[in-house]
Design a protein around this motif. Structure first.
Motif, PDB file in Angstrom:
ATOM      1  N   PHE A 113      44.519  30.157  25.862  1.00 47.14           N
ATOM      2  CA  PHE A 113      45.397  29.870  26.989  1.00 47.14           C
ATOM      3  C   PHE A 113      46.548  28.967  26.564  1.00 47.14           C
ATOM      4  O   PHE A 113      46.363  28.023  25.788  1.00 47.14           O
ATOM      5  CB  PHE A 113      44.635  29.139  28.103  1.00 47.14           C
ATOM      6  CG  PHE A 113      43.814  30.029  28.998  1.00 47.14           C
ATOM      7  CD1 PHE A 113      43.508  31.330  28.639  1.00 47.14           C
ATOM      8  CD2 PHE A 113      43.336  29.547  30.209  1.00 47.14           C
ATOM      9  CE1 PHE A 113      42.740  32.146  29.473  1.00 47.14           C
ATOM     10  CE2 PHE A 113      42.570  30.331  31.050  1.00 47.14           C
ATOM     11  CZ  PHE A 113      42.272  31.644  30.683  1.00 47.14           C
TER      12      PHE A 113
ATOM     13  N   LYS B 285      47.362  34.688  22.605  1.00 47.76           N
ATOM     14  CA  LYS B 285      47.632  33.692  23.643  1.00 47.76           C
ATOM     15  C   LYS B 285      48.064  34.374  24.938  1.00 47.76           C
ATOM     16  O   LYS B 285      48.873  35.283  24.938  1.00 47.76           O
ATOM     17  CB  LYS B 285      48.726  32.727  23.196  1.00 47.76           C
ATOM     18  CG  LYS B 285      49.022  31.615  24.225  1.00 47.76           C
ATOM     19  CD  LYS B 285      50.221  30.769  23.838  1.00 47.76           C
ATOM     20  CE  LYS B 285      49.894  29.840  22.711  1.00 47.76           C
ATOM     21  NZ  LYS B 285      51.007  28.871  22.464  1.00 47.76           N
ATOM     22  N   THR B 286      47.493  33.893  26.050  1.00 49.80           N
ATOM     23  CA  THR B 286      47.900  34.385  27.363  1.00 49.80           C
ATOM     24  C   THR B 286      48.588  33.270  28.123  1.00 49.80           C
ATOM     25  O   THR B 286      48.089  32.141  28.164  1.00 49.80           O
ATOM     26  CB  THR B 286      46.702  34.916  28.172  1.00 49.80           C
ATOM     27  OG1 THR B 286      47.152  35.298  29.469  1.00 49.80           O
ATOM     28  CG2 THR B 286      45.622  33.861  28.318  1.00 49.80           C
TER      29      THR B 286
ATOM     30  N   ALA C 177      48.624  28.364  31.440  1.00 53.54           N
ATOM     31  CA  ALA C 177      47.457  29.163  31.811  1.00 53.54           C
ATOM     32  C   ALA C 177      46.258  28.272  32.138  1.00 53.54           C
ATOM     33  O   ALA C 177      45.435  28.623  32.996  1.00 53.54           O
ATOM     34  CB  ALA C 177      47.101  30.137  30.687  1.00 53.54           C
ATOM     35  N   LEU C 178      46.155  27.123  31.469  1.00 49.89           N
ATOM     36  CA  LEU C 178      45.081  26.190  31.814  1.00 49.89           C
ATOM     37  C   LEU C 178      45.204  25.751  33.271  1.00 49.89           C
ATOM     38  O   LEU C 178      44.208  25.693  34.006  1.00 49.89           O
ATOM     39  CB  LEU C 178      45.135  24.964  30.897  1.00 49.89           C
ATOM     40  CG  LEU C 178      44.656  25.127  29.456  1.00 49.89           C
ATOM     41  CD1 LEU C 178      44.932  23.865  28.659  1.00 49.89           C
ATOM     42  CD2 LEU C 178      43.179  25.463  29.403  1.00 49.89           C
TER      43      LEU C 178
ATOM     44  N   GLY D 289      44.242  28.537  35.439  1.00 57.15           N
ATOM     45  CA  GLY D 289      42.788  28.687  35.453  1.00 57.15           C
ATOM     46  C   GLY D 289      42.112  27.731  36.410  1.00 57.15           C
ATOM     47  O   GLY D 289      41.160  28.088  37.121  1.00 57.15           O
TER      48      GLY D 289
ATOM     49  N   LEU E  98      38.487  26.179  26.534  1.00 60.93           N
ATOM     50  CA  LEU E  98      38.891  27.423  25.886  1.00 60.93           C
ATOM     51  C   LEU E  98      38.688  27.355  24.373  1.00 60.93           C
ATOM     52  O   LEU E  98      39.029  26.360  23.736  1.00 60.93           O
ATOM     53  CB  LEU E  98      40.373  27.715  26.169  1.00 60.93           C
ATOM     54  CG  LEU E  98      40.781  28.292  27.534  1.00 60.93           C
ATOM     55  CD1 LEU E  98      40.178  29.672  27.732  1.00 60.93           C
ATOM     56  CD2 LEU E  98      40.416  27.365  28.670  1.00 60.93           C
TER      57      LEU E  98
ATOM     58  N   GLN F 297      40.360  29.081  22.311  1.00 56.77           N
ATOM     59  CA  GLN F 297      41.695  29.353  21.759  1.00 56.77           C
ATOM     60  C   GLN F 297      41.648  30.414  20.658  1.00 56.77           C
ATOM     61  O   GLN F 297      42.430  30.393  19.715  1.00 56.77           O
ATOM     62  CB  GLN F 297      42.349  28.072  21.246  1.00 56.77           C
ATOM     63  CG  GLN F 297      42.606  27.012  22.332  1.00 56.77           C
ATOM     64  CD  GLN F 297      43.492  27.471  23.477  1.00 56.77           C
ATOM     65  OE1 GLN F 297      43.055  28.265  24.304  1.00 56.77           O
ATOM     66  NE2 GLN F 297      44.713  26.974  23.524  1.00 56.77           N
TER      67      GLN F 297
ATOM     68  N   ALA G 210      46.772  32.837  34.002  1.00 58.27           N
ATOM     69  CA  ALA G 210      45.352  33.023  34.317  1.00 58.27           C
ATOM     70  C   ALA G 210      45.142  32.945  35.820  1.00 58.27           C
ATOM     71  O   ALA G 210      44.108  32.478  36.293  1.00 58.27           O
ATOM     72  CB  ALA G 210      44.509  31.978  33.590  1.00 58.27           C
TER      73      ALA G 210
END
Length: 492
Positions: A401, A453-454, A405-406, A409, A447, A449, A457
């Motif tokens: 992430f 990489k996204t 994205a974190l 999430g 994550l 990792q 989320a």
């Protein structure tokens, strides 16, 4: 105050510095940055007169410094370089007293009461008073640098020129020196022109920064230019990541090596779980990229240990962080590498749920109590609710992430938790409306990792939907266990 107008000069042909223009304002802390060989020290020597200027000029308050006498220059500016050699074997006090020379009058150049007072003051400021009778040659590199700073301050200059002055200093004395200079800058309007090699230190102390690249000024601006990662790459030819300082509105640079660490993990074999009546401890073999609001380990970090400790229903501690650290030390868990939470829920009722969504493994650990369930939208809830209960969520994901994205999430997990409470019809006891959570909820996303990489989320992504489903299921099961236990205890 200082104007460099089209100056050229240096050892080489064509000259190292070629028709450079730069303006430094009165009373500012100006820092020149650039890699070795960029021309920083050459420019410094052209300004101080150690090298001849072949073209252009250096002007201070409109006056070309080439027209000033040595005494006039010494009254106006002081110089501190990374060299700390002294030709004669002077004591510390004797060296500092040399800084008063430009202000002394007459043939004998005797020290006046004012001279002695200034000398005493600067030695106190630079923490060298105890060394006043010590021979300079017997001192360490860092101590010598502080002596030479005291000598420069004894000149009572309007301008202080620093050429990598912190090279010989440990961290404590770097900050002592620069804190001192910032105070002098603010109190007396001292103009500081410094060459620094540490980008993070420069960011903390500079008012403005200039990048020197191949003898030319590439960019001038406030410390915000240190957020330009592409510019940093051009200047230093290495990957640098700019991040916000945790307590100051200043960027800090993180160095990224060119090598890559190949720790391919089998997610399902990468952790172990210990569960007792006192705590749950999930330990991973390698650090995870985490985001959390835990009592310990809050924010975004890299951590390996994830703990949920049981406390009594009447738990009341003014220092929960210290308490939690003590509990971890008791069980040999390194709290510096951990996220720590607390709950009054019986840990036997914790839910452990493993699943895989579109090839993405996940594992959730949830403890839930709803005794202090609240509807965050209800206006009647104006005070803290003391009834014990909390929902603690650990969610581990084998994915990579971005920081954005974190945050996505966390949002996805929170939405799922709220939906579970809604479907179970958990209510705020004060307003009798559907609760959105409890007053002390904690959450952790970790994550590995690994993989591509996204950047997202949220609920519109596969991984976001996976987060929603596993958190919803685990939270619902944990709340049901809690309600069942409460029901059984009422019948006892």
């Amino acid at each position: 105050m200082i104007n460099l107008k089209g100056i050229s000069g240096g050892y080489a042909q064509p000259p190292t510095i070629n028709r450079l223009d730069l303006q430094i304002n009165k009373g500012e802390f100006f820092t020149l940055l650039g890699p070795n060989g960029s021309g920083k020290t050459t420019l410094f020597k052209l300004i101080t007169g150690q090298l001849l200027i072949s073209e252009g000029g250096v002007y201070i308050d409109g006056k070309n410094i080439a027209t000033l006498s040595k005494i006039e220059k010494a009254k106006l500016m002081a110089v501190l370089t990374q060299e700390n050699k002294v030709a004669f074997d002077y004591t510390v006090e004797e060296i500092v007293s040399l800084g008063r020379y430009p202000h002394q009058k007459g043939i004998l150049k005797n020290l006046t009461k004012k001279d002695l007072a200034v000398i005493e003051e600067v030695m106190e400021l630079t923490y060298i008073s105890d060394f006043r009778k010590t021979a300079f040659r017997r001192m360490s590199g860092g101590e010598k640098q502080r002596v030479l700073l005291a000598k420069a301050l004894a000149q009572e200059p309007e301008i202080l020129l620093l050429d990598e002055p912190t090279n010989h200093l440990d961290i404590k004395h770097v900050f002592q020196m620069l804190d001192l200079l910032k105070k002098r800058q603010e109190k007396f309007g001292l103009t500081v022109f410094a060459i620094l090699h540490d980008l993070n230190v420069a960011s903390l102390y500079a008012d403005r920064i200039a990048f020197l690249h191949n003898g030319n000024i590439l960019e001038v601006g406030d410390v915000g230019i240190l957020r330009k990662e592409d510019q940093l790459k051009k200047v230093y030819d290495v990957e640098l990541k700019s991040r916000a300082h945790p307590t100051l509105p200043k960027p800090q640079l993180i160095m990224t090596p060119s090598y890559t660490v190949s720790n391919t993990l089998d997610f399902n074999k990468s952790y172990r779980i210990k569960q007792t009546k006192e705590y749950i401890h999930v330990e991973f073999k390698h650090p995870l990229r985490t985001i959390s609001n835990g009592v310990i380990g809050e924010g975004i970090q890299w951590l390996k240990h994830f703990c949920n400790f049981h406390v009594t229903k009447d738990y009341n501690c003014s220092e929960p962080k210290s308490d939690l650290q003590s509990r971890m030390i008791k069980h040999s868990i390194p709290h510096e590498q951990a996220v720590g939470m607390m709950t009054a829920v019986v840990l036997e009722d914790a839910v452990f749920l493993e699943d895989e969504f579109e090839g993405i493994p996940m594992m959730a650990v949830v403890t839930a109590g709803t005794g202090n369930a609240v509807d965050i939208t209800n206006k009647s809830n104006t005070g803290a609710i003391q009834t014990v209960g909390t929902i603690n969520i650990f969610l581990f994901i084998d994915a990579h992430f971005s920081d954005g994205a974190l945050v996505n999430g966390i949002m996805s997990a929170t939405e799922a938790k709220v939906k579970a409470l809604q479907d179970l019809k958990i209510k705020d006891s004060q307003s009798n409306t559907i609760a959105t959570g409890t007053s002390t909820d904690s959450i952790l996303l970790g994550l590995t990792q690994q993989g591509e990489k996204t950047p997202y989320a949220g609920s519109g992504t596969i991984v976001g939907k996976g987060i929603g489903q596993i958190v919803y299921s685990a939270t619902k099961k944990a709340v049901k266990k809690y309600l069942q236990r409460v029901h059984e205890e009422q019948w006892l």
